[in-house]
Design an enzyme around this catalytic site. Structure first.
Site, PDB file in Angstrom:
ATOM      1  N   TYR A 113       0.866  -1.180   0.000  1.00 45.99           N
ATOM      2  CA  TYR A 113       0.000   0.000   0.000  1.00 45.99           C
ATOM      3  C   TYR A 113       0.900   1.226   0.000  1.00 45.99           C
ATOM      4  O   TYR A 113       2.003   1.171  -0.552  1.00 45.99           O
ATOM      5  CB  TYR A 113      -0.941  -0.086   1.224  1.00 45.99           C
ATOM      6  CG  TYR A 113      -2.193   0.721   1.071  1.00 45.99           C
ATOM      7  CD1 TYR A 113      -2.999   0.610  -0.067  1.00 45.99           C
ATOM      8  CD2 TYR A 113      -2.580   1.613   2.064  1.00 45.99           C
ATOM      9  CE1 TYR A 113      -4.138   1.370  -0.203  1.00 45.99           C
ATOM     10  CE2 TYR A 113      -3.731   2.373   1.931  1.00 45.99           C
ATOM     11  CZ  TYR A 113      -4.509   2.251   0.784  1.00 45.99           C
ATOM     12  OH  TYR A 113      -5.639   3.005   0.659  1.00 45.99           O
ATOM     13  N   LYS A 168     -21.125 -19.621 -10.468  1.00 44.86           N
ATOM     14  CA  LYS A 168     -20.385 -19.495 -11.729  1.00 44.86           C
ATOM     15  C   LYS A 168     -18.937 -19.094 -11.447  1.00 44.86           C
ATOM     16  O   LYS A 168     -17.994 -19.643 -12.015  1.00 44.86           O
ATOM     17  CB  LYS A 168     -21.068 -18.410 -12.566  1.00 44.86           C
ATOM     18  CG  LYS A 168     -20.544 -18.272 -13.920  1.00 44.86           C
ATOM     19  CD  LYS A 168     -21.450 -18.958 -14.868  1.00 44.86           C
ATOM     20  CE  LYS A 168     -20.893 -19.026 -16.247  1.00 44.86           C
ATOM     21  NZ  LYS A 168     -21.826 -19.610 -17.172  1.00 44.86           N
ATOM     22  N   GLU A 210     -24.420 -12.985 -18.216  1.00 47.90           N
ATOM     23  CA  GLU A 210     -25.067 -14.199 -17.710  1.00 47.90           C
ATOM     24  C   GLU A 210     -26.547 -13.941 -17.420  1.00 47.90           C
ATOM     25  O   GLU A 210     -26.892 -12.939 -16.777  1.00 47.90           O
ATOM     26  CB  GLU A 210     -24.369 -14.594 -16.398  1.00 47.90           C
ATOM     27  CG  GLU A 210     -24.680 -15.969 -15.900  1.00 47.90           C
ATOM     28  CD  GLU A 210     -23.999 -17.043 -16.741  1.00 47.90           C
ATOM     29  OE1 GLU A 210     -22.928 -16.801 -17.307  1.00 47.90           O
ATOM     30  OE2 GLU A 210     -24.574 -18.134 -16.833  1.00 47.90           O
TER      31      GLU A 210
END
Ligand SMILES: NC(=O)c1ccc[n+]([C@@H]2O[C@H](COP(=O)([O-])OP(=O)(O)OC[C@H]3O[C@@H](n4cnc5c(N)ncnc54)[C@H](O)[C@@H]3O)[C@@H](O)[C@H]2O)c1
Length: 466
Positions: A113, A168, A210
């Site tokens: 970071y 999925k 989808e």
């Protein structure tokens, strides 16, 4: 009538007397009401009672209730709790984000970071292509839905679609190491969906659309493909088309017919049917006759949308009109992606010799596979409880793996055909009428598809830059 399967599995925790016959009595009770016992675990044992978990596959909520009642009615048995194992699996969702880098101390933090990360940001600002090298974009795909056509459940909205999209994403990771993330949008407005996906695209190296209803899905995909420099792939269209083309190639090998001599009837011209027709045309069949709820698609038909117009112009050479049953007479192949129970064995009997029947409507196919088998040489369905399951899982993980590895900017029909050929080739000499596609758990499938897609994508990149 649904049959017991692992999609609906319950665990019944109960107390029973510690007698020698308890196990037999309990398992017999489950069997008598049609439950399929899959596990029997003693979780506690006392001098006067045992606590048992009985796990069984059931057919429905009513069936689960019948089993519980039958167990509770046995002498000395008391049911404590019934758990639905499918719901247990979904508690808290099926995905999590976990960092790939250790953050053990200030030193790690300064590089992962601020301040170290700032130099990486500047490098990407100077050369945006570096995002594929230095960020999650390299391996990340968005699974985008508006929740308008989820499984066979219809327009159930974005929140209710999330369990499917999580599943999925889990499959993407399991089969191809792709980091996919569900993006369920609370809008069904075409322009708005396109604007949102376009705006979030920087994070992703591919967009998997989808469960977006036809005909909206066609426009959304086409416009996103124009606007984005990453591949956009509507799985309900192209994933299905890839697996159907693969399965058909092998089915035709079984019956010894060249596709150039075959007339193919496609029932259903929605998301799946349209994509199947477009990809099949690349294989130059003798003819395709498309049929939808209003009958055979032909150029004289009124009230057709642009998608149906395109289909009418590119199929049905003889200008056939009439019903599905009319179309079927003398045809070599039936591919159904439409509606349940619209054919009987008598209709298959009217097809040409050694017909091929792919009845893919889910969960109930266009024809009972056992009826189809009376006359068909090869039968495939979308179901896992019959041979020859046409399942998109065979395609989409490997397709995206290949696209990501090639750092592809788009996807086209050559890549879809390459994927189909790769799936068909995995079957190799194991081919027979009950084995035209590999198992979804065949570890060879995704790498083969990925390699084929990667090489097709690389060829295109080279061609487009030379
Ligand atoms: N892998 C698979 O097995 C697989 C993949 C995709 C779709 N499917 C199944 O295919 C079906 C269609 O999916 P979709 O996403 O294309 O749906 P869709 O709603 O986009 O299209 C459905 C099409 O079927 C037609 N249709 C409806 N009733 C009909 C009838 N009685 N006779 C002829 N045509 C009829 C409609 O006119 C429409 O063209 C669903 O059952 C779906 O589950 C299976």
């Amino acid at each position: 009538m649904p049959v017991p399967g692992p999609g609906y599995s319950i665990t019944v925790r109960l107390e029973a007397p510690p007698s020698a016959s308890a196990a037999g009595d309990l398992t017999t009770a489950v069997g008598k009401v049609g439950g399929v016992l899959t596990a029997f675990d003693v979780v506690e044992s006392h001098a006067d009672a045992i606590v048992i978990d009985i796990t069984a596959n059931v057919a429905s909520a009513d069936h689960a209730e019948d089993i519980t009642t039958a167990l509770d009615a046995l002498p000395g048995v008391h049911v404590r709790k019934v758990s639905d194992r499918t719901f247990l699996m979904h508690l808290g969702g099926k995905l999590e984000v976990s960092p790939k880098v250790a953050l053990r101390n200030r030193d790690d933090l300064s590089r992962a970071y601020t301040p170290g990360v700032a130099r990486v940001c500047q490098a990407i600002a100077a050369n945006p292509d570096d995002a594929r090298r230095l960020t999650i974009k390299r391996n990340t795909v968005a699974v985008v839905t508006d929740g308008s056509a989820v499984l066979g459940l219809g327009n159930i909205g974005p929140s209710a679609a999330l369990p499917v999209m999580e599943g999925k994403a889990a499959l993407f990771k399991k089969f191809a190491g792709v980091d996919a993330w569900p993006v369920c949008l609370d809008t069904q407005d075409t322009d708005e969906i396109i604007a949102i996906v376009r705006a979030l695209a920087p994070v992703y190296a591919g967009i998997n659309l989808e469960d977006i209803a036809a005909p909206r899905c066609f426009e959304i995909e086409a416009r996103l493909r124009e606007q984005l420099d990453i591949p956009v792939f509507h799985d309900d269209q192209h994933g299905t088309a890839i697996v159907v083309v693969a399965a058909l190639r092998n089915a035709l090998r079984v019956v010894g017919k060249p596709i150039e001599k075959c007339r193919i009837v496609v029932s259903g011209v929605g998301a799946a049917g349209s994509a199947i027709i477009r990809l099949l045309l690349r294989k130059a069949p003798a003819d395709i006759v498309a049929v939808d709820i209003d009958g055979i698609v032909h150029s004289g038909r009124e009230g057709m949308d642009p998608n149906l117009h395109w289909v009418a112009e590119n199929t049905n050479k003889d200008g056939m009109t009439g019903s599905l049953h009319d179309a079927l007479v003398g045809s070599d192949v039936f591919i159904g992606v439409s509606a349940p129970n619209i054919l009987g064995a008598e209709h298959v009997a009217t097809m040409a010799e050694d017909p091929i029947v792919f009845a893919l409507a889910n969960p109930d196919p266009e024809i009972d596979p056992l009826e189809a088998q009376k006359h068909a040489a090869v039968v495939a369905t979308g179901r896992s409880d019959y041979p020859n399951q046409i399942n998109n899982v065979l395609a989409f993980p490997g397709v995206f793996r290949g696209l990501l590895d090639a750092q592809a900017h788009h996807i086209d029909d050559d890549m879809l055909i390459a994927a189909a050929n790769a799936i068909a080739d995995v079957v190799d000499d194991r081919l027979n009428a009950s084995f035209i596609v590999p198992s979804v758990f065949d570890a060879a499938v995704a790498p083969a598809v990925a390699e084929a897609v990667k090489s097709a994508a690389r060829k295109e990149e080279v061609a487009s830059t030379s």
